[in-house]
Structure formats: C-alpha cells, structure tokens
Write an enzyme that holds these catalytic residues in place. Sequence first.
Site: not given
Ligand code: 13P
Length: 237
Positions: A8, A10, A86, A88, A157, A163, A200
């Site tokens: 992903n 983003k 997601h 976010e 997740e 992150g 992460s």
């Molecule tokens: P990170 O791997 O940066 O923690 O992000 C995970 C994520 O949100 C994947 O969709």
Amino acid sequence: MSKIIALNWKLNPESIREASVLLSHSDNRNVIVFPPFIFLPLAKNKLKKSGLGAQDVFWEEKGAFTGEVSSSMLLNSGAKYVLVGHSERRKYFNETDEIINKKIKSAIKSGLKVILCVGEPSDVRRMGLTEAKKFIAFQLKKDLDKISVKNLIVAYEPIWAIGTGKSDDPAESAEMAGFIGQILKYKHKISDPKVLYGGSVDSKNVRDFIGFKEIGGVLVGGASLNKEELGKILKQI
Ligand code: 13P
C-alpha cells in the site's frame, strides 16, 4: 499455500519516474501493488507478475460525484483488487461502517476482489486481546452486513501499529487472524479465508508474521516505498 505481500503506497510517490522505479522492484508473483489511482495505467503496463489494486473506490458507477473513482473505472485501468475501509480513510475521511459496506457491495458486484481492512485503536487493545476481538467482530458484522461473497480478503491492521514502528506481537496477531478466519468461514461461508496482517511490517519481522498458518500474508505501507527494504522482504517469501 503461498503468502500474499500487498504493498500500500498510500499518498506516494510524487512522480511517475519514482513510481516506475518502485514498480520495477515490486514485480513478483506473490505481490499485489496498491498505488494511487493516477499510477494505475502505468502499473498495469509495467507489472508482468504482480497483481494490481486500488486504495479506495466509490460506490456509485457514474454521475455527478466530483473527484470520485468507480469500480468499472478501476477494472478498466487494470486493477483487480481494491482496499476498502483502511483506518486512514475511516479517520481522515470519516468513512463509516455503512459507507464501507456500500463500497464493498459495489466493488464485489462489478467483479473487483476486496481487501477489507479492520483494526482496533490502542485504548481497546490496552484492555486485552479479548476486547480487541470483540471490537473486530463488531466491525466485521457492520462492514459485511448482507454481503455474501466467496473470495473476500481481510487485512487485520491494529491502528496503533500502523506507521509507528511498533508492530503487533506476531503470535497475538496470528490469534486474531485465526479468529477473523473463523468468522469469515462460519458466518460468511468463505471456505478458504485469507487474513493478512498489516502494521509496521519490514524486512526484519515479515517472516515472524508469515510463519503462522493463520496469517495469509502481509499488507506493507512504509517499507514498500524503500526499494532496498522491499527487495529484502521479497527475498524472504
Ligand atoms: P506501515 O507498514 O507503514 O505501518 O503501514 C501499514 C498500512 O497501513 C498498510 O495498509
């Protein structure tokens, strides 16, 4: 069973040139790349082995919905998968479970494979894994209301692990993945459920997660943007 490595991106990268470099390092049979919409045609052209997906989708097919992208647009641009729900999007764009449910229904109807993202916040997890399981079960119940589908994938997740560099304990996320798998199997009649872990994941911990049979793969954010890290992750599958 082979493990899925979903990438992903983003809101990254800034340019077509950088996207091309990342794509050439991502092309692998186990990988599904989720670039921003604008890079989908480029990714479709460059990827020979990887699957391709979008990070979001709108629930209507066409009309006066400025800024939105429909399922058929995604399919016609080469995407076969889509991430829905997601954390976010839930947080920054106020996506509710009702909106997520509508998006899943429309994506499935048009033939996209959905990866539904679920995860609990840190205050819930601090109360223990049992409370986190209740939270996730409720999220799945609302997100998958009146949906029957055979090939939906769920990505677990935990929000606090995204992150932050603080990934979940692999054994605990495997327990959660097993729990989600049971819900998909018995409530939603998905015979061979696949549950990914995200939060992460990097080259140092990826094996700890995919080593568990309950975990069908990983959803990688930050590490998917670093070609050295990505190379190391892909070497281990
Ligand atoms: P990170 O791997 O940066 O923690 O992000 C995970 C994520 O949100 C994947 O969709």
